[in-house]
Design an enzyme around this catalytic site. Structure first.
Site, PDB file in Angstrom:
ATOM      1  N   ARG A 229     -29.438  38.516  26.069  1.00 52.83           N
ATOM      2  CA  ARG A 229     -29.057  37.870  27.326  1.00 52.83           C
ATOM      3  C   ARG A 229     -29.581  38.708  28.483  1.00 52.83           C
ATOM      4  NH1 ARG A 229     -28.699  33.876  25.324  1.00 52.83           N
ATOM      5  NH2 ARG A 229     -26.940  32.471  25.070  1.00 52.83           N
ATOM      6  N   HIS A 277     -37.181  31.918  28.334  1.00 55.39           N
ATOM      7  CA  HIS A 277     -36.034  31.711  27.419  1.00 55.39           C
ATOM      8  C   HIS A 277     -36.379  30.718  26.300  1.00 55.39           C
ATOM      9  CE1 HIS A 277     -31.380  32.107  27.271  1.00 55.39           C
ATOM     10  NE2 HIS A 277     -31.878  31.880  26.050  1.00 55.39           N
TER      11      HIS A 277
HETATM   12  C1  GLV Z   1     -30.243  31.423  23.029  1.00 52.43           C
HETATM   13  O1  GLV Z   1     -30.357  32.102  23.990  1.00 52.43           O
HETATM   14  C2  GLV Z   1     -29.035  31.272  22.285  1.00 52.43           C
HETATM   15  O2  GLV Z   1     -28.057  31.941  22.591  1.00 52.43           O
HETATM   16  O3  GLV Z   1     -29.036  30.478  21.354  1.00 52.43           O
END
Ligand code: GLV
Length: 309
Positions: A229, A277
């Site tokens: 994160r 991401h």
């Molecule tokens: C991606 O960031 C997840 O937490 O699945």
């Protein structure tokens, strides 16, 4: 484990909500599925639903009416850290093929650095013939922060490429793929010798900013990869560490603020690889499978590993 009441109305607020609903419609035809993009979600949408499937939340709405929140990804911080749920609400998550996707992402980034792909691409664009030699990946040392299913698959994959892997976990123990797993206290002695620091951490009060100035100050030119994160890494401290050479390069998939603002210096930094991401998105059928697996386990009154609380 409280008495489980099957949901009648399930709200899908994931970007892939329509595709997840298509799978669920076949498998649980009696359930009403409401697909809503998060931006358009209203309080009455939430109030009508028993359960919700999604990845992000919104702090301006009241989520306490939901009996069950199923995260379409592995990290559940959007629901367990950012908003308030009813105290007894069930929270579950999806893992699916994420460990392998993350392992491939990390392997690609480590090889991009050892094979010097960013520099070679810049040279190619300038039509410049300069024999930059690749460095070896085999024999290097990785410190992997997080030894859950993702960290473990990353370590197994890297160790097949002869990378020595040390893990940071909440307690010291033997985990497949890792030479050793240390806790916070044992971390310092490893930092000076590592070539790679790979963050696969969930966001919790303990992990917020862990990849920060004190840790970077101990590194001697390691590269940092973050796929956990964004808020587990202090971006300002990283930029300083890149400047001082404590960090030699970084590959970042997650950021303090997403989308990464256009004026972030990370975008144009020559030693930073940015991705939006995407290291390990879950697939619609994986989300539906995970949701139904938790549902069936709850109905049977048995524990399930995808249940968070
Ligand atoms: C991606 O960031 C997840 O937490 O699945």
């Amino acid at each position: 484990m409280g008495e489980f009441e099957a949901p009648h109305v399930v709200l899908l607020i994931d970007d892939d909500g329509a595709a997840i609903a298509d799978v669920l419609r076949e498998r649980v035809p009696d359930v009403r599925l409401h697909v809503r993009p998060l931006v358009a979600l209203t309080q009455s949408d939430l109030d009508e639903a028993d359960a919700c499937i999604g990845f992000r939340s919104r702090g301006d709405l009241d989520w306490r009416g939901l009996r069950w929140v199923h995260c379409s990804g592995a990290g559940h911080d959007a629901f367990t850290q950012s908003i308030e749920l009813a105290p007894g609400a069930l929270v579950s998550r999806t893992i699916g093929g994420m460990p392998q996707r993350m392992a491939e992402y990390v392997t690609a980034r480590l090889l991009a650095f050892t094979q010097r792909l960013p520099e070679l691409l810049r040279q190619q664009q300038a039509r410049e013939w300069n024999r930059l030699k690749p460095r070896a990946l085999a024999g290097t040392h990785a410190l992997i922060l997080g030894v859950g299913p993702m960290g473990q698959r990353v370590a197994e994959t890297l160790s097949q490429l002869e990378v020595h892997c040390t893990g940071l976990g909440t307690h010291a123990r033997a985990v497949e793929g890792f030479d050793t797993v240390v806790t916070g206290e044992g971390l310092d002695e490893h930092l000076e010798a590592v070539d790679w620091v790979v963050g696969v951490l969930p966001l919790t009060p303990a992990t917020r900013g862990l990849l920060g100035a004190p840790l970077f100050a101990r590194l001697r030119g390691a590269c940092v990869v973050n796929i956990g994160r964004g808020a587990t890494l202090d971006e300002t401290a990283l930029l300083v560490a890149l400047e001082t050479g404590h960090v030699a390069g970084a590959a970042l998939d997650v950021f303090e603020q997403e989308p990464l603002p256009a004026d972030s210096p990370l975008w144009g930094h020559p030693q930073v690889l940015v991705s939006p991401h995407v290291a390990a998105p879950t697939l619609a059928h994986e989300v539906a499978d995970a949701f139904l697996a938790v549902w069936h386990a709850r109905e049977a009154g048995t524990p399930h590993p995808l249940v968070v609380r």
